[in-house]
Scaffold this motif. Structure first.
Motif, mmCIF file in Angstrom:
data_model
loop_
_atom_site.group_PDB
_atom_site.id
_atom_site.type_symbol
_atom_site.label_atom_id
_atom_site.label_comp_id
_atom_site.label_asym_id
_atom_site.label_seq_id
_atom_site.Cartn_x
_atom_site.Cartn_y
_atom_site.Cartn_z
ATOM 1 N N UNK A 126 0.845 -1.192 0.000
ATOM 2 C CA UNK A 126 0.000 0.000 0.000
ATOM 3 C C UNK A 126 0.885 1.248 0.000
ATOM 4 N N UNK A 127 0.282 2.373 -0.305
ATOM 5 C CA UNK A 127 1.024 3.637 -0.259
ATOM 6 C C UNK A 127 1.475 3.916 1.179
ATOM 7 N N UNK A 128 0.655 3.553 2.151
ATOM 8 C CA UNK A 128 1.024 3.739 3.558
ATOM 9 C C UNK A 128 2.279 2.940 3.897
ATOM 10 N N UNK A 129 2.346 1.708 3.411
ATOM 11 C CA UNK A 129 3.538 0.890 3.639
ATOM 12 C C UNK A 129 4.745 1.479 2.924
ATOM 13 N N UNK A 130 4.535 2.024 1.742
ATOM 14 C CA UNK A 130 5.626 2.638 0.997
ATOM 15 C C UNK A 130 6.187 3.821 1.761
ATOM 16 N N UNK A 131 5.313 4.617 2.356
ATOM 17 C CA UNK A 131 5.757 5.807 3.088
ATOM 18 C C UNK A 131 6.397 5.488 4.424
ATOM 19 N N UNK A 132 6.024 4.347 5.010
ATOM 20 C CA UNK A 132 6.519 4.007 6.345
ATOM 21 C C UNK A 132 6.889 2.523 6.367
ATOM 22 N N UNK A 133 8.178 2.231 6.376
ATOM 23 C CA UNK A 133 8.608 0.828 6.302
ATOM 24 C C UNK A 133 8.235 0.024 7.533
ATOM 25 N N UNK A 134 7.849 0.708 8.621
ATOM 26 C CA UNK A 134 7.426 0.008 9.836
ATOM 27 C C UNK A 134 5.918 -0.160 9.912
ATOM 28 N N UNK A 135 5.207 0.262 8.872
ATOM 29 C CA UNK A 135 3.751 0.178 8.849
ATOM 30 C C UNK A 135 3.320 -1.281 8.924
ATOM 31 N N UNK A 136 2.447 -1.582 9.844
ATOM 32 C CA UNK A 136 1.922 -2.940 9.963
ATOM 33 C C UNK A 136 2.813 -3.893 10.730
#
Length: 135
Positions: free
Chosen positions: A124-134
């Motif tokens: 997701x774009x959120x994961x792209x912006x934050x490698x610690x997302x999820x």
């Protein structure tokens, strides 16, 4: 090599339940195929390559966390790509992708460009912006 002589050394192939198809000579002197889990020289080379990849991923992650590069470089390494391959997938020139490694430039990328990168990396774009997302 005779069928009975095909190496069956422990390797990364064996650990992942994959086997390599090899040609060997059977008892009648005919060529046949046999599966091999690997052989020592190839295992050493494979292990060294995997270790190198993991080091590059860890280095890229540290650079992202220190604000030295954008997450694009990290995900590129995770997907075993280089700048040329990534550029071709996102439809950009190599110099443009390299520019997108710059954190300030990355933070100004359009939604459309972010979607292209996210799609290539299957995140997701959120994961792209934050490698610690999820995590």
């Amino acid at each position: 090599m005779k069928k009975n002589d095909v190496p069956q050394d422990e390797s990364g192939l064996e650990k992942s339940n994959n086997k390599e198809l090899c040609y060997a000579v059977n008892d009648k002197g005919e060529y046949t195929t046999i599966q091999s889990t690997g052989w020592k020289p190839k295992t050493i080379a494979l292990d060294n390559a995997i270790q190198d990849i993991n080091e590059r991923i860890n280095k890229a992650k540290a650079k992202v966390l220190n604000g030295e590069t954008s997450p694009i470089e990290y995900y590129m390494e995770c997907h075993k790509m280089d700048i040329g391959i990534l550029a071709s997938y996102v439809g950009k020139f190599q110099w443009q992708v390299k520019n997108h490694f710059n954190v300030k430039k990355f933070n100004r990328l359009s939604e459309k460009t972010l979607k292209k990168y996210a799609s290539v990396f299957e995140i997701s774009i959120e994961q792209l912006k934050n490698i610690n997302y999820g995590n």
